[in-house]
Design an enzyme around this catalytic site. Structure first.
Site, PDB file in Angstrom:
ATOM      1  N   HIS A 117      37.101  31.017  39.870  1.00  0.00           N
ATOM      2  CA  HIS A 117      37.291  32.239  39.082  1.00  0.00           C
ATOM      3  C   HIS A 117      38.485  32.068  38.153  1.00  0.00           C
ATOM      4  O   HIS A 117      39.588  31.721  38.593  1.00  0.00           O
ATOM      5  CB  HIS A 117      37.477  33.437  40.013  1.00  0.00           C
ATOM      6  CG  HIS A 117      36.228  33.748  40.783  1.00  0.00           C
ATOM      7  ND1 HIS A 117      36.230  34.140  42.102  1.00  0.00           N
ATOM      8  CD2 HIS A 117      34.922  33.683  40.403  1.00  0.00           C
ATOM      9  CE1 HIS A 117      34.974  34.330  42.493  1.00  0.00           C
ATOM     10  NE2 HIS A 117      34.162  34.054  41.485  1.00  0.00           N
ATOM     11  N   GLU A 120      42.204  33.280  38.624  1.00  0.00           N
ATOM     12  CA  GLU A 120      42.864  33.061  39.914  1.00  0.00           C
ATOM     13  C   GLU A 120      43.780  31.838  39.833  1.00  0.00           C
ATOM     14  O   GLU A 120      43.626  30.844  40.529  1.00  0.00           O
ATOM     15  CB  GLU A 120      41.794  32.973  41.002  1.00  0.00           C
ATOM     16  CG  GLU A 120      41.000  34.287  41.079  1.00  0.00           C
ATOM     17  CD  GLU A 120      39.818  34.281  42.046  1.00  0.00           C
ATOM     18  OE1 GLU A 120      39.649  33.293  42.780  1.00  0.00           O
ATOM     19  OE2 GLU A 120      39.071  35.280  42.057  1.00  0.00           O
ATOM     20  N   HIS A 252      40.736  30.850  46.449  1.00  0.00           N
ATOM     21  CA  HIS A 252      40.565  32.030  45.598  1.00  0.00           C
ATOM     22  C   HIS A 252      41.812  32.892  45.726  1.00  0.00           C
ATOM     23  O   HIS A 252      42.644  32.685  46.598  1.00  0.00           O
ATOM     24  CB  HIS A 252      39.343  32.854  46.053  1.00  0.00           C
ATOM     25  CG  HIS A 252      38.022  32.240  45.696  1.00  0.00           C
ATOM     26  ND1 HIS A 252      37.238  32.699  44.662  1.00  0.00           N
ATOM     27  CD2 HIS A 252      37.339  31.211  46.245  1.00  0.00           C
ATOM     28  CE1 HIS A 252      36.138  31.980  44.583  1.00  0.00           C
ATOM     29  NE2 HIS A 252      36.162  31.065  45.537  1.00  0.00           N
ATOM     30  N   GLU A 325      41.603  33.299  50.517  1.00  0.00           N
ATOM     31  CA  GLU A 325      42.040  34.254  49.500  1.00  0.00           C
ATOM     32  C   GLU A 325      43.562  34.293  49.591  1.00  0.00           C
ATOM     33  O   GLU A 325      44.123  34.748  50.590  1.00  0.00           O
ATOM     34  CB  GLU A 325      41.450  35.646  49.760  1.00  0.00           C
ATOM     35  CG  GLU A 325      39.931  35.718  49.643  1.00  0.00           C
ATOM     36  CD  GLU A 325      39.414  35.842  48.212  1.00  0.00           C
ATOM     37  OE1 GLU A 325      40.237  35.888  47.267  1.00  0.00           O
ATOM     38  OE2 GLU A 325      38.180  35.894  48.048  1.00  0.00           O
TER      39      GLU A 325
HETATM   40  O1  0X9 Z   1      33.783  37.395  45.609  1.00  0.00           O
HETATM   41  C1  0X9 Z   1      34.161  36.228  45.727  1.00  0.00           C
HETATM   42  O2  0X9 Z   1      33.568  35.295  45.206  1.00  0.00           O
HETATM   43  C2  0X9 Z   1      35.394  35.925  46.572  1.00  0.00           C
HETATM   44  N1  0X9 Z   1      36.447  36.875  46.344  1.00  0.00           N
HETATM   45  S1  0X9 Z   1      37.210  36.948  44.916  1.00  0.00           S
HETATM   46  O3  0X9 Z   1      38.028  38.110  44.925  1.00  0.00           O
HETATM   47  N2  0X9 Z   1      38.171  35.706  44.780  1.00  0.00           N
HETATM   48  O4  0X9 Z   1      36.240  36.926  43.871  1.00  0.00           O
HETATM   49  C3  0X9 Z   1      35.028  36.039  48.028  1.00  0.00           C
HETATM   50  C4  0X9 Z   1      34.050  35.038  48.485  1.00  0.00           C
HETATM   51  C5  0X9 Z   1      33.889  35.086  49.974  1.00  0.00           C
HETATM   52  N3  0X9 Z   1      32.618  35.562  50.395  1.00  0.00           N
HETATM   53  C6  0X9 Z   1      32.399  36.838  50.815  1.00  0.00           C
HETATM   54  N4  0X9 Z   1      33.357  37.701  50.842  1.00  0.00           N
HETATM   55  N5  0X9 Z   1      31.177  37.151  51.233  1.00  0.00           N
HETATM   56 ZN    ZN Z   2      37.696  34.205  43.454  1.00  0.00          ZN
END
Ligand code: 0X9
Ligand code: ZN
Ligand code: CA
Ligand code: CA
Length: 558
Positions: A117, A120, A252, A325
């Protein structure tokens, strides 16, 4: 550490694409900073950069220069190459860190990647910090030295370089998430790389079909060149049927979380995961969280995602794959929490040192995070739950005579005739079975017409007989009352010289025998020091007999 290179077949195969990339990436061994690849998008514009107050962050050219400098400073343990190009044509750089770095040694592998992303940026800083720990502290920090000597760690610093740069063209930022892949018409089509992976893509309401959405999954799985590059690298690490990468972290921001698969379902242990793997995920996740103060949980506890990276890495390759994260804890507000002040970088990346080194360490045996029993059970020279293709060959001697119901790795459909005959898998959802489908009636898809044989990949046993673990497996052998002693199930060991010895055999009898998974433990000390293969055979010796056989969870323990 191990100076013995892998077999030549493996070198040729594994180094092929890397050498190609290394040739393109010739500056890898030169200290001079390498300019970002030129693209039409940036010919006139200056390289986008962070505002002065955040100059502690690396922009794209500084990131590339830093990676190249590490390779120049530590040419014996750091090698840099490109795993492919972004949509706009930038190289996606990867560093390999290991002793004898130019040789593909038989050492457990670890993958770490950053910046799926765009906004990030702390993740790129974290990846650079890891590169510095492993290279700068080699020879002084005993843990780092051991891990560089006994592991091969691969680091991606920015999977999404186009987005990373674009994010810095705002005032000062754009809070951009996706890549920069658009159609010629110019309609806004950019893809959330963490929804574009090919396992259960778009399955479960965890991504968007709307091109403008932040979580747009793309028009098809793997539609983004960036996810394809990551996929192709991981696929290239399957050597002789065995995935070399055992543990993985994708970085992330933010939330201070450690997430394990799956993200596409709230179920803790769905059929496409095994209980043992789930136990290891929980143990590894909690152990890391204890080291960095993050919260460990299943990724779907945060929210449902589909097509996300760690689901694919686990499902397709059984890699113990985690999403980190990073700092801070607040849920992303899009603008604020992805841009911590650069004064935070040092402390917030150092904070993860022991957790990340722990996962690199456990690439040797992820199950060791559970307990010694799990490690001994699953980390010997052979452990196959048949959820993946791990290099078994059917009819290896060309002597099979079965006409139907030959061995296959599949999802066995339960059948029943005067009681259960074929059963669902013993672990996970797949097993080695004689015709996985049920067919129109119980005798429609059983073994027919003679012999079927399956042979494992070669496995090298410890030279010390006291250290050769037992061979164990679950088997089922079911038949109707018409069976005779000509029907059979047997397990053999094929020695290094090709001779085969039957170590287990069950023969048919004229009684109805139901299917039941039964575990068997056998001594194979006699083959100490040899490279052997496990052979399983089933025979239908009589016309029209109902015969079913199955094997699951084959282990040579340690
Ligand atoms: O949404 C995402 O891709 C990740 N969070 S972010 O805020 N960096 O975009 C989380 C991915 C982990 N998977 C799940 N939470 N299901
Ligand atoms: Zn992310
Ligand atoms: Ca090495
Ligand atoms: Ca299984």
């Amino acid at each position: 550490m191990r100076l013995t290179p892998r077999a030549p077949v493996r070198l040729a195969r594994a180094i092929g694409p890397l050498l190609l990339a290394a040739a393109v990436a010739a500056p890898a061994v030169v200290a001079t900073p390498v300019a970002a690849p030129s693209t039409s998008a940036r010919t006139s514009a200056a390289e986008p950069d962070f505002p002065a107050y955040d100059s502690g962050y690396h922009n794209w050219t500084e990131t590339v220069a830093e990676i190249m400098q590490a390779a120049a400073d530590h040419p014996d343990i750091v090698k840099v190459f490109s795993i492919g190009k972004s949509y706009q044509g930038r190289d996606i750089w990867m560093a390999k860190v290991s002793d004898n770095v130019n040789t593909d040694e038989d050492e457990p592998e670890v993958l770490i990647d950053a910046l799926h992303h765009a906004r990030e940026h702390l993740t790129t800083e974290q990846a650079l910090a890891i590169l510095h720990w492993l290279s700068d502290d080699y020879g002084t920090d005993p843990t780092v030295t051991r891990l560089v000597d006994t592991r091969e760690t691969f680091i991606v610093f920015a999977l999404n370089p186009d987005g990373m740069r674009y994010d810095l063209t705002g005032d000062p930022f754009r809070a951009w998430r996706k890549n920069r892949q658009r159609t010629p018409s110019g309609t806004a089509i950019y893809t959330d790389l963490n929804r574009n992976y090919g396992y259960d893509w778009g399955c479960c309401g965890g991504s968007s079909a709307n091109k403008s959405a932040e979580t747009y999954r793309g028009p098809a799985p793997w539609s983004a060149p960036e996810t394809r590059a990551l996929r192709d690298f991981v696929n290239s690490r399957v050597i002789n049927g065995v995935q070399q990468i055992r543990t993985h972290i994708t970085l992330h921001t933010n939330g201070e979380l450690i997430l394990w698969p799956y993200g596409h379902t709230k179920t803790n242990v769905p059929r496409d995961m095994t209980v043992q793997d789930h136990d290891a995920f929980v143990a590894l996740g909690r152990a890391m969280a204890a080291r960095n103060g993050y919260t460990a949980e299943q990724s779907s506890d945060l929210y449902i995602t589909d097509g996300d990276q760690i689901d694919w890495l686990y499902f397709q390759h059984r890699i113990f794959s985690f999403t980190f994260e990073l700092y801070p804890t607040e849920k992303p507000t899009v603008w604020g929490d992805h841009y911590p002040d650069d004064s935070r970088i040092a402390a917030q990346t150092a904070r993860n040192r022991s957790a990340i080194l722990y996962l690199i360490d456990h690439a040797d045996c992820p199950y060791a995070a559970v307990d010694a029993a799990a490690a001994n059970r699953n980390c010997g020279p052979l452990y196959d739950d048949f959820e993946l293709d791990r290099g078994w060959t059917r009819d290896p001697y060309g002597t099979d005579t079965a006409t139907a119901g030959r061995w296959e790795r599949g999802i066995p459909a339960p059948t029943s005739k005067s009681g259960p005959k074929q059963l669902a898998a013993s672990s996970g959802q797949r097993a080695l079975v004689t015709g996985a489908a049920a067919g129109s009636r119980p005798a429609a898809n059983d073994l027919d017409g003679g012999r079927t044989t399956m042979r494992s990949r070669p496995v090298t046993l410890d030279a010390d007989p006291a250290k050769v673990g037992q061979l164990s497996f679950y088997y089922l052998f079911a038949h109707a009352a018409t069976s005779t002693s000509a029907d059979l199930f047997r397990v053999q060991i094929e020695a290094q010289d090709g001779t085969r010895t039957t170590v287990f055999e069950q023969r048919g009898k004229p009684v109805d025998r139901d299917g039941a998974w039964t575990q068997v433990y056998l001594s194979i000390d006699a083959w100490a020091g040899q490279t052997v293969r496990v052979v399983v055979q089933a025979v239908d010796g009589g016309a029209g007999n109902l015969v079913e056989a199955g094997v699951d969870d084959v282990r040579i323990r340690r």
